[in-house]
Design a protein around this motif. Structure first.
Motif, PDB file in Angstrom:
ATOM      1  N   PRO A 111     -20.876 -31.536  -9.103  1.00 53.31           N
ATOM      2  CA  PRO A 111     -20.825 -31.717  -7.595  1.00 53.31           C
ATOM      3  C   PRO A 111     -21.925 -30.907  -6.997  1.00 53.31           C
ATOM      4  N   ASP A 112     -22.268 -31.056  -5.848  1.00 59.03           N
ATOM      5  CA  ASP A 112     -23.305 -30.358  -5.124  1.00 59.03           C
ATOM      6  C   ASP A 112     -22.534 -29.021  -4.503  1.00 59.03           C
TER       7      ASP A 112
ATOM      8  N   PHE B 134     -19.802 -26.718  -0.780  1.00 57.32           N
ATOM      9  CA  PHE B 134     -18.435 -25.876  -0.971  1.00 57.32           C
ATOM     10  C   PHE B 134     -18.259 -25.012  -0.090  1.00 57.32           C
TER      11      PHE B 134
ATOM     12  N   GLY C 286      -4.946 -25.540   3.253  1.00 49.33           N
ATOM     13  CA  GLY C 286      -5.337 -26.638   3.796  1.00 49.33           C
ATOM     14  C   GLY C 286      -6.833 -26.830   3.548  1.00 49.33           C
TER      15      GLY C 286
ATOM     16  N   GLU D  61      -8.157 -30.185   1.646  1.00 45.96           N
ATOM     17  CA  GLU D  61      -7.906 -31.610   2.436  1.00 45.96           C
ATOM     18  C   GLU D  61      -9.108 -31.557   3.314  1.00 45.96           C
ATOM     19  N   LYS D  62      -9.569 -30.399   4.069  1.00 48.59           N
ATOM     20  CA  LYS D  62     -10.835 -30.538   4.721  1.00 48.59           C
ATOM     21  C   LYS D  62     -12.194 -30.751   3.959  1.00 48.59           C
TER      22      LYS D  62
ATOM     23  N   LYS E 270     -12.407 -34.413   2.549  1.00 48.45           N
ATOM     24  CA  LYS E 270     -12.594 -35.419   3.720  1.00 48.45           C
ATOM     25  C   LYS E 270     -14.016 -35.345   3.966  1.00 48.45           C
TER      26      LYS E 270
ATOM     27  N   ARG F 235     -15.730 -36.641   0.276  1.00 49.31           N
ATOM     28  CA  ARG F 235     -15.695 -38.221   0.085  1.00 49.31           C
ATOM     29  C   ARG F 235     -16.630 -38.870   0.858  1.00 49.31           C
TER      30      ARG F 235
END
Lengths: 479, 479
Positions: A126-127, A131, A372, A375-376, A379, A382
């Motif tokens: 991943p990039d 992060f 949480g 989740e952030k 989003k 994606r």
């Protein structure tokens, strides 16, 4: 003596001085019984504070390298290393077949290396610019202030309890019935899969999987000396007729599948197909190892539950999960969700391999998840990778001609050429500064010589266009 | 619906709500096509902000669980998990001998568990109250601000370069000639030893080691199905005559030794003995695996160099190092120093097992070391454990009668009783709230039934006295 010492004022001076004197003593340049300069003399000579010298001598004394005679000074102990006759072993002859095979299958050692200026489609890491380092830092500070040094001491082989609890709930939220099941935290997918094979298979056992499939999985299966049967992939995923036939013909110990964004083809197995696959394997009583690879990234289609969800309270699917394909791969955190009893065996195997996965990493990761942040992140991720995928697929269709292009999203697409050797193509592209992963490494049967994988998570849109254009031009030349 | 949801205001509310609705959908309690309450209605009903609901629905849509019809609202997608016929596997029958053996040898699963109020001499884990958490935190923040998200992405199997460089120098400072050698970072000693055996031995190979020895080493050798020959220990360490005789008689693939604060006896092998040992093994051309166990803690005697130093530029000693017996065991960082060529094979094996050791942990640890914190810590730790050892040895000699007591420092002492079964003694002591480690688990040949190990790093001086007194009384009763 002491004249050639170069002190770097940015690093602790007493350590440099201690190491310098220690070296002189062990190598015999300062001989046993020799008197060292007084702390005052040495301080003057080296122009550093006398306290630093006192501290240094104190350390040397602690380590038994010098001794202090009261009122007379510091003297060198009799500790010179007494080098013995040279003794060399030819390790190439001593290593066993496992080591030889591990190196042979270690594609990193044979593949084309990235050089500055190249456009590389090899990686599907991943990039890291995505992060969320700030919240990770916050989670670290939370853990340290909550747990103190305890989190840096030994933990448990099964894993950090709050993380296990979090993941059990997380799997429950995917529709998986976790009753009678448990979780083992592993050092990523790789360790999870290796542990499962270590505990369930013996040399020569037959295993069945998609063909092509994840190269690391092939490597691990080969290192366990398993007999691999690959099932052809269609554009909608695994060919179920082929699967049924092969299961009728032979007895298999295990099956292994990557239902979401299959590596390397990028195909997502439909819910219907997952159900059929499950029932076929149930009929033959062949347990399923499900690789949750990049399942979290899914964005194109309707929600699809993992195969592990279909089994309800049944215990025949072993699910290997890992966020680390998209988030913090460097931490090496993954998990196996499986039958409680089986987890007990896997846990003992894990303990005999490396005691446990870093407890600090597990605790920080757990805090990060519970706040949480995942989740952030997901989003954002994606959206980012969806956009990237859409750019990539459009450009692939534009430039990479006379080929079939596979992939429904995720971090890579897969190309099947029309009878052109992809290693030859790679060679030609490489000379123009573009590299990718030849597809044959994903095949269980030596096939796939006309395929390759294009990973794009860390390639800029401009470079994707530039790179694909070159690949397309080189394909043209080869026809 | 939505009436039974309990929201914990301390955790992100949208995640709880999302998980709740997701669950309802996957379990079929909300059916395909069903209309969800409008964001306004739900906000009123649950007394939370409408934005939270909008955000929640957005997430559910992202995951393909609901769909939005413009102007008409949110509807449930057709994604209910379609549970299939239950399919159970009897895993106890499916696991292989390795798994069975791993669980059998997993002493944690059979030993007496610590209960509240007990005095336990079982552990030799360091006291985490000594850990310098503040500087560790500083190192973490340094790493994050220097490397950002990069340190959380994939790294290299061999390890974090600056840490490897640091450790090469560190080994050089122990008098080891590192030319022609290299380092592989491992998940502690356990992984290091497991990798070495994986790459150098085959089932049935003969290996030679001290008897007793480190239980984890025995476990790993057994799991590799090696044929273990133990060499008797005298009060000064390994019996060299016994070693020579056994080497004359048989052909051994490898040897394994713990020269400093030998586990479990606590004996330090003298420089003379190290040299003799080295030359005996050289004569028989049997490579040496040296376990650097707690070498850093040494405080009683003159400096003693590791066996690896004696070999000069020779490549026949493989040194396994680990600070983690005394500092931050939870991070699981150790290393193998060995011939460069051999490290290449071990690296490939490591990559096939777990890709690499946590890069974050390696980077933070490296920064911590480079800042000179280890030296400061070890000074404090040596003093602390020296004091503790002196208390323990004095009290052992006072209370633990009719026994031989071994141990020259470190984190444990070892007791040999006069023909009393130490498991019987343990049983009796346990009923009075005192537990320790029976010595037989350290023996390669089923011996040591009248021995036990007392670890004290985390036991208060008062409890050491109380515990040893009880042990002494129970010994008396057994005579």
């Amino acid at each position: 003596m002491f004249f050639d010492i170069k002190l770097d004022k940015k690093r602790p001076v007493y350590i440099q001085l201690k190491d310098y004197i220690k070296n002189m003593i062990l190598r015999g340049m300062l001989t046993a019984g020799e008197k060292l300069p007084s702390t005052r003399e040495l301080a003057l000579m080296l122009k550093i504070s006398r306290n630093t010298i006192i501290y240094t001598y104190d350390f040397l004394q602690d380590e038994g390298l010098i001794y202090i005679k009261r009122g007379r000074g510091a003297f060198v102990s009799d500790v010179k290393v007494d080098f013995q006759k040279k003794w060399d072993i030819n390790w190439d002859e001593r290593i066993n077949n496992y080591a030889r095979e591990a190196e042979k299958l270690d594609i990193i050692k044979s593949e084309i290396k990235w050089e500055k200026g190249m456009i590389s489609f090899k990686s599907i890491a991943p990039d890291d610019k995505l992060f969320d380092v700030e919240n990770f830092k916050k989670s670290f500070l939370n853990c340290i202030s909550r747990e103190g040094g305890k989190i840096l001491n030994y933990g448990y082989a099964q894993g950090y309890k709050p993380l296990i609890e979090y993941l059990l709930k997380y799997m429950g939220n995917k529709g998986v019935d976790t009753s009678g099941k448990d979780i083992l935290i592993t050092n990523g997918f790789t360790e999870g899969f290796d542990l499962i094979l270590s505990c369930l298979t013996n040399e020569g056992d037959k295993v069945i999987c998609e063909n092509p499939t994840h190269n690391t999985a092939i490597k691990i299966m080969r290192l366990h000396k398993l007999n691999i049967t690959g099932i052809d992939m269609e554009s909608t995923g695994i060919n179920l007729n082929d699967l049924s036939q092969k299961l009728d013909r032979d007895k298999f110990k295990l099956s292994y599948f990557i239902p979401s964004y299959h590596n390397p083809t990028g195909i997502v197995m439909s819910p219907k197909k997952r159900t059929e696959l499950y029932n076929i394997l149930r009929k033959h009583n062949v347990p399923i190892v499900e690789d949750g690879f990049n399942e979290e990234l899914r964005y194109l289609s309707d929600h699809v539950s993992p195969i592990a969800a279909l089994s309800g309270s049944g215990n025949s699917v072993l699910y290997i999960g890992s966020f680390s394909k998209i988030l913090f791969p460097g931490l090496r955190i993954g998990w196996i969700l499986a039958d409680k009893n089986l987890i007990g065996y896997l846990e003992s195997a894990k303990r005999s391999r490396n005691i446990h996965t870093s407890f600090l990493d597990q605790a920080v990761f757990c805090d990060y998840l519970r706040e949480g942040n995942f989740e952030k992140y997901i989003k954002k991720a994606r959206k980012f990778y969806k956009d990237k995928y859409e750019v990539a697929i459009k450009l692939a269709e534009k430039y990479i001609i006379r080929s079939r292009i596979y992939g429904e999203g995720g971090l890579h697409i897969f190309v099947k050429l029309d009878n052109i050797n992809s290693r030859k193509l790679l060679e030609n592209c490489c000379s123009r500064g573009v590299i990718f992963t030849p597809g044959d490494i994903f095949y269980t049967d030596g096939g796939g010589k006309d395929t390759f994988r294009l990973g794009f998570p860390r390639v800029s849109n401009e470079d994707i266009e530039k790179g694909f254009k070159i690949i397309g031009e080189e394909i043209k030349k080869l026809y």
